[in-house]
Design a protein around this motif. Structure first.
Motif, PDB file in Angstrom:
ATOM      1  N   PRO A 119      -3.011  -1.901-110.537  1.00 29.40           N
ATOM      2  CA  PRO A 119      -4.595  -0.506-111.336  1.00 29.40           C
ATOM      3  C   PRO A 119      -3.976  -0.462-112.485  1.00 29.40           C
ATOM      4  O   PRO A 119      -5.000   0.107-113.401  1.00 29.40           O
ATOM      5  CB  PRO A 119      -4.091   0.442-110.151  1.00 29.40           C
ATOM      6  CG  PRO A 119      -4.434  -0.176-109.297  1.00 29.40           C
ATOM      7  CD  PRO A 119      -2.931  -1.357-109.576  1.00 29.40           C
ATOM      8  N   GLN A 120      -2.865  -0.044-113.007  1.00 32.61           N
ATOM      9  CA  GLN A 120      -2.223  -0.077-113.827  1.00 32.61           C
ATOM     10  C   GLN A 120      -2.545  -1.282-115.664  1.00 32.61           C
ATOM     11  O   GLN A 120      -2.670  -1.047-116.078  1.00 32.61           O
ATOM     12  CB  GLN A 120      -1.054   0.731-113.952  1.00 32.61           C
ATOM     13  CG  GLN A 120      -0.655   2.122-113.379  1.00 32.61           C
ATOM     14  CD  GLN A 120      -2.032   2.868-113.785  1.00 32.61           C
ATOM     15  OE1 GLN A 120      -2.056   2.929-115.335  1.00 32.61           O
ATOM     16  NE2 GLN A 120      -2.152   3.840-112.787  1.00 32.61           N
ATOM     17  N   ASP A 122      -5.036  -3.672-115.481  1.00 33.06           N
ATOM     18  CA  ASP A 122      -6.143  -3.271-115.494  1.00 33.06           C
ATOM     19  C   ASP A 122      -6.718  -2.106-116.651  1.00 33.06           C
ATOM     20  O   ASP A 122      -7.777  -2.768-117.498  1.00 33.06           O
ATOM     21  CB  ASP A 122      -7.034  -3.146-113.815  1.00 33.06           C
ATOM     22  CG  ASP A 122      -8.289  -3.076-114.954  1.00 33.06           C
ATOM     23  OD1 ASP A 122      -8.811  -4.171-114.356  1.00 33.06           O
ATOM     24  OD2 ASP A 122      -8.543  -1.863-114.878  1.00 33.06           O
ATOM     25  N   ARG A 123      -5.800  -1.032-116.641  1.00 26.04           N
ATOM     26  CA  ARG A 123      -6.386  -0.162-117.245  1.00 26.04           C
ATOM     27  C   ARG A 123      -5.393  -0.341-118.636  1.00 26.04           C
ATOM     28  O   ARG A 123      -6.650  -0.273-119.751  1.00 26.04           O
ATOM     29  CB  ARG A 123      -5.667   1.358-116.720  1.00 26.04           C
ATOM     30  CG  ARG A 123      -5.677   2.923-117.859  1.00 26.04           C
ATOM     31  CD  ARG A 123      -5.103   4.189-117.268  1.00 26.04           C
ATOM     32  NE  ARG A 123      -5.712   4.196-115.891  1.00 26.04           N
ATOM     33  CZ  ARG A 123      -6.461   4.608-114.715  1.00 26.04           C
ATOM     34  NH1 ARG A 123      -5.185   5.700-115.473  1.00 26.04           N
ATOM     35  NH2 ARG A 123      -6.392   4.827-113.817  1.00 26.04           N
ATOM     36  N   ARG A 126      -7.663  -2.764-120.554  1.00 25.96           N
ATOM     37  CA  ARG A 126      -9.092  -2.943-121.072  1.00 25.96           C
ATOM     38  C   ARG A 126      -8.585  -1.308-123.010  1.00 25.96           C
ATOM     39  O   ARG A 126      -9.507  -2.029-122.814  1.00 25.96           O
ATOM     40  CB  ARG A 126      -9.793  -1.834-119.917  1.00 25.96           C
ATOM     41  CG  ARG A 126     -10.149  -2.378-119.036  1.00 25.96           C
ATOM     42  CD  ARG A 126     -10.658  -1.611-117.941  1.00 25.96           C
ATOM     43  NE  ARG A 126     -10.610  -2.125-116.649  1.00 25.96           N
ATOM     44  CZ  ARG A 126     -11.764  -2.859-116.506  1.00 25.96           C
ATOM     45  NH1 ARG A 126     -12.687  -2.946-117.148  1.00 25.96           N
ATOM     46  NH2 ARG A 126     -12.217  -3.559-114.811  1.00 25.96           N
ATOM     47  N   GLU A 127      -7.535  -0.998-122.013  1.00 25.09           N
ATOM     48  CA  GLU A 127      -6.806  -0.666-123.061  1.00 25.09           C
ATOM     49  C   GLU A 127      -6.544  -1.165-124.705  1.00 25.09           C
ATOM     50  O   GLU A 127      -5.753  -0.842-125.217  1.00 25.09           O
ATOM     51  CB  GLU A 127      -6.013   0.828-123.449  1.00 25.09           C
ATOM     52  CG  GLU A 127      -7.149   1.755-121.835  1.00 25.09           C
ATOM     53  CD  GLU A 127      -5.889   2.637-121.203  1.00 25.09           C
ATOM     54  OE1 GLU A 127      -4.616   2.497-121.892  1.00 25.09           O
ATOM     55  OE2 GLU A 127      -6.751   3.565-121.154  1.00 25.09           O
ATOM     56  N   THR A 270       1.044   7.603-111.060  1.00 26.38           N
ATOM     57  CA  THR A 270       0.992   6.280-111.517  1.00 26.38           C
ATOM     58  C   THR A 270       1.873   5.022-110.763  1.00 26.38           C
ATOM     59  O   THR A 270       0.653   4.164-110.516  1.00 26.38           O
ATOM     60  CB  THR A 270       1.047   5.514-113.200  1.00 26.38           C
ATOM     61  OG1 THR A 270       2.095   5.896-113.542  1.00 26.38           O
ATOM     62  CG2 THR A 270       0.175   6.792-113.816  1.00 26.38           C
TER      63      THR A 270
END
Length: 310
Positions: A119-120, A122-123, A126-127, A270
């Motif tokens: 999940p991190q 992926d984030r 995207r950033e 996180t």
């Protein structure tokens, strides 16, 4: 005349239509609807469909004098007043085996997600953050997995782990006949041996806070916890402390104390992956669970034994 059935859990239109072909259905998936249905229709209700979380209380059973069959849709039944029901001669059934594969799949998905920090990552992608700015994560393969509760789901988790060349051991109330994996009578010792712990034990008083501060400390700062059983099995306060203070490396949770709200102490962290109690749900598993319920209920009302009794 079709037997009257009280449904206490949310179902899709397709599932309700399927069940309604064989039963006269009263659909009451909310607290308010449940209370009203039992008050107004309780005298006629002959069967109840619920689940382990929603349950069925002793006073509710007493309010339905014609009740003769109660089923949990899934495997869990911890909040059904089973002793009270049996004292009334009510037949009890569950959906054992209908969603085992789905839950085991989800357990492995949570393990992979939290160990590899999916999940991190992926984030970050995207950033616009590239891998060089991110710390490396450990491999999943070649480690040790402890399974808490070697029922159908626990066995399937163990078999899936074998595909990752993961060594498996387990804890149960007693050794499972025919199991070839190493058995630990003590949960702390299993945690100390393990890199990963997957919790697949039933809920209820006997397993309440089985995973506590001592177990988490034994799992250690490189260890990961996955819970796909019941939220009550894990001490939430102890887990929040362990995750935020480096006592363990991370956790993947599908179930929580105080559902449907996830514990607030976990939300900012996180190193925990959270899903909303969906491990056992898929079109395939739900269809199998509904079919199993219809088969069991039909057999009961035909004077036959149910296939998956509690």
């Amino acid at each position: 005349m079709k037997p009257s059935l009280l449904v206490l859990i949310p179902l899709s239109d397709e599932s309700r239509t399927h069940i309604a072909a064989s039963f006269e259905v009263s659909y009451a998936p909310t607290h308010e609807a449940r209370k009203e249905a039992i008050a107004t229709e309780g005298a006629q209700i002959r069967a109840v469909l619920t689940n382990g979380t929603t349950g069925l209380t002793a006073p509710e059973i007493d309010a339905m004098p014609a009740l003769e069959f109660v089923s949990a849709l899934g495997a869990g039944y911890e909040n059904i007043a089973t002793d009270h029901a049996r004292a009334r001669g009510i037949v009890l059934a569950n959906g054992a085996g209908t969603n085992d594969d789905c839950v085991a799949d989800h357990a492995m998905a949570l393990l992979l997600a939290v160990v590899r920090d999916v999940p991190q990552r992926d984030r970050a992608t995207r950033e616009g953050i590239w891998r060089d700015a991110l710390p490396m994560r450990p491999s999943v393969s070649g480690k040790r997995l402890g399974v808490i509760g070697l029922g159908n789901i626990g066995r399937k988790v163990a078999r899936r782990a074998a595909g990752f060349d993961i060594e498996v051991a387990y804890h149960n109330r007693k050794p499972r006949e025919g199991a070839t994996w190493r058995y630990f009578a003590d949960v702390n010792e299993l945690a100390r041996w393990s890199d990963y712990l997957v919790v697949a034990t039933p809920g209820g008083p006997s397993t309440h806070h089985l995973i506590n501060r001592d177990v988490l400390e034994a799992l250690g700062p490189k260890g990961f916890l996955v819970n796909v059983s019941r939220g009550s099995v894990v001490d939430t306060a102890a887990l929040a402390h362990a995750l935020s203070h480096g006592v363990i490396a991370g956790a993947g949770l599908d179930v929580y104390e105080g559902e449907p709200q996830p514990p607030q102490a976990l939300l900012p962290l996180t190193n925990v992956v959270l899903t909303p109690h969906v491990a056992g749900t898929s079109p395939e598993s739900t269809g199998a669970s509904v079919d199993n319920f219809i088969t069991n209920a039909t057999r009961h009302f035909a004077g036959e034994d149910v296939l998956t009794p509690i």
